[in-house]
Each structure stands twice: as structure tokens, then as C-alpha cells.
Design an enzyme around this catalytic site. Structure first.
Site, PDB file in Angstrom:
ATOM      1  N   ALA A  66       0.815  -1.214   0.000  1.00  0.00           N
ATOM      2  CA  ALA A  66       0.000   0.000   0.000  1.00  0.00           C
ATOM      3  C   ALA A  66       0.850   1.267   0.000  1.00  0.00           C
ATOM      4  CB  ALA A  66      -0.930   0.002   1.214  1.00  0.00           C
ATOM      5  N   GLU A  67       1.957   1.235   0.720  1.00  0.00           N
ATOM      6  CA  GLU A  67       2.796   2.428   0.853  1.00  0.00           C
ATOM      7  C   GLU A  67       3.654   2.701  -0.377  1.00  0.00           C
ATOM      8  OE1 GLU A  67       2.847   4.729   3.129  1.00  0.00           O
ATOM      9  OE2 GLU A  67       1.624   3.813   4.686  1.00  0.00           O
ATOM     10  N   SER A  68       4.259   1.658  -0.944  1.00  0.00           N
ATOM     11  CA  SER A  68       5.255   1.896  -1.997  1.00  0.00           C
ATOM     12  C   SER A  68       5.195   0.933  -3.176  1.00  0.00           C
ATOM     13  CB  SER A  68       6.657   1.816  -1.393  1.00  0.00           C
ATOM     14  OG  SER A  68       6.930   0.475  -1.011  1.00  0.00           O
TER      15      SER A  68
END
Length: 193
Positions: free
Chosen positions: A68-70
Site C-alpha cells: 500500500a505504501e510503496s
């Protein structure tokens, strides 16, 4: 003549159905591999598992946060300054380093994959402890900040076992929590966690 044409059409339909069944069987056989490769990759598997185990966090949750972040892009950087796979802000990284008793830490180290996963996993474990194992609150805090989530809890009277994701007032955080939880389910289904 129409009988021959009719049975010829029946044979063509039968062949088309057979080909469709073979394609579906082939797809089902390779579905997990395709999902692993293109939708739910797991790069740095060893480090994810190692640090998750060390901090008592489900490795599927760590992988879900990284996705989700990267999207497992080790050079990812946000316009706000978050860095690396787990998108850690420099100030947060400095705070984590102090709590981990990490000497000689510099925010530039957040670009290192091992450091980023180690610190991000520790921070996720910390948030899970703060929110007494409540994954929804911990993920909301990972995204919006602990102070923000604590403010929401006070303002809206959220209990310790809060689970009503739709009541999260920031749409970005609400969608983030949903996405990470979905990612976590998929990682559990696709990998041996």
C-alpha cells in the site's frame, strides 16, 4: 443438409466449450502465480519475515503495508518527505531510532531497504501495542498519525475495539485501512505465512 450443418455447429460449440474449459483450468492452475507476480508481489521476503517475527507482527500485514505504501518500490518518496518501502517520515525515523536505541541514525538511512523494513515493522508493532492489538486503529495511525487517531477516538468516543472503518473521517485513511486489510488477506492466501 440441415442435419449435417446442425451437427457441425454442435461439434464447433463442443470444441469451443472444451477449449474454454481447458483455458479456465490452465488459468486456475496459474492464477496464484500470476497474482503473486503481478498483483501481490513479495520482494524482500526474508527481511519481511525476519523483522515481523522479531517484532511479533504478522508478516502478511507487513507485506500489505509495504504494498500500500510503496508497491515494493525501494526508492519511493512522497511529496511530504516519507521515504522507502514503508514510507517513513524522517522525524518518525528519528523517533523510532531513539526508541530502538539505535545509535548514529540519520534520516538518509531510511533509503536502505533493510533499515526501512526494520524500522517500519518495529513502528507497526509499536502501534499495535498502543492500540492493544486493534489493527484498524494501528493502520489508521500508521497513515494519519497517532495524534490524529487519538483525537478521533476522543472526539467520536471510539472504543478500544473500534472496527467501523466507514466512520474514519479522512477518506484517504479510510481507503488506506481497507486496502491494507484486503492486501493482508491476499498475502495470507497466496503465501505461506
Amino acid at each position: 443438409m440441415s442435419r449435417t450443418t446442425g451437427s457441425g455447429a454442435g461439434i464447433k460449440i463442443g470444441i469451443a466449450v472444451l477449449i474454454l474449459c481447458l483455458c479456465l483450468t490452465y488459468f486456475q492452475t496459474w492464477k496464484k502465480d500470476l497474482m503473486r507476480q503481478f498483483v501481490y508481489p513479495l520482494q524482500y521476503d526474508y527481511m519481511v519475515r525476519q523483522y515481523a517475527h522479531a517484532d511479533g507482527v504478522d508478516p502478511a500485514l507487513v507485506a500489505a503495508v509495504i504494498l500500500a505504501e510503496s508497491k515494493f518500490n525501494e526508492t519511493a518518496a512522497s511529496h511530504r518527505g516519507a521515504q522507502g518501502l514503508m514510507q517513513i517520515m524522517p522525524e518518525t525515523g528519528t523517533w523510532i531510532a531513539e526508541k530502538m536505541k539505535w545509535r548514529d541514525f540519520t534520516p538518509a538511512q531510511l533509503a536502505d531497504v533493510r533499515t526501512n523494513i526494520r524500522m517500519g515493522t518495529w513502528y507497526l508493532a509499536y502501534l499495535l501495542k498502543v492500540y492493544q492489538g486493534n489493527t484498524v486503529l494501528a493502520l489508521a495511525a500508521y497513515n494519519a498519525g497517532r495524534g490524529t487517531v487519538d483525537g478521533w477516538r476522543e472526539t467520536y468516543g471510539w472504543p478500544k475495539d473500534f472496527s467501523k472503518i466507514e466512520e474514519i473521517p479522512f477518506s484517504e485513511t479510510r481507503e488506506y485501512v481497507k486496502m491494507v486489510l484486503l492486501n493482508e488477506q491476499q498475502y495470507k492466501a497466496l503465501y505461506d505465512f
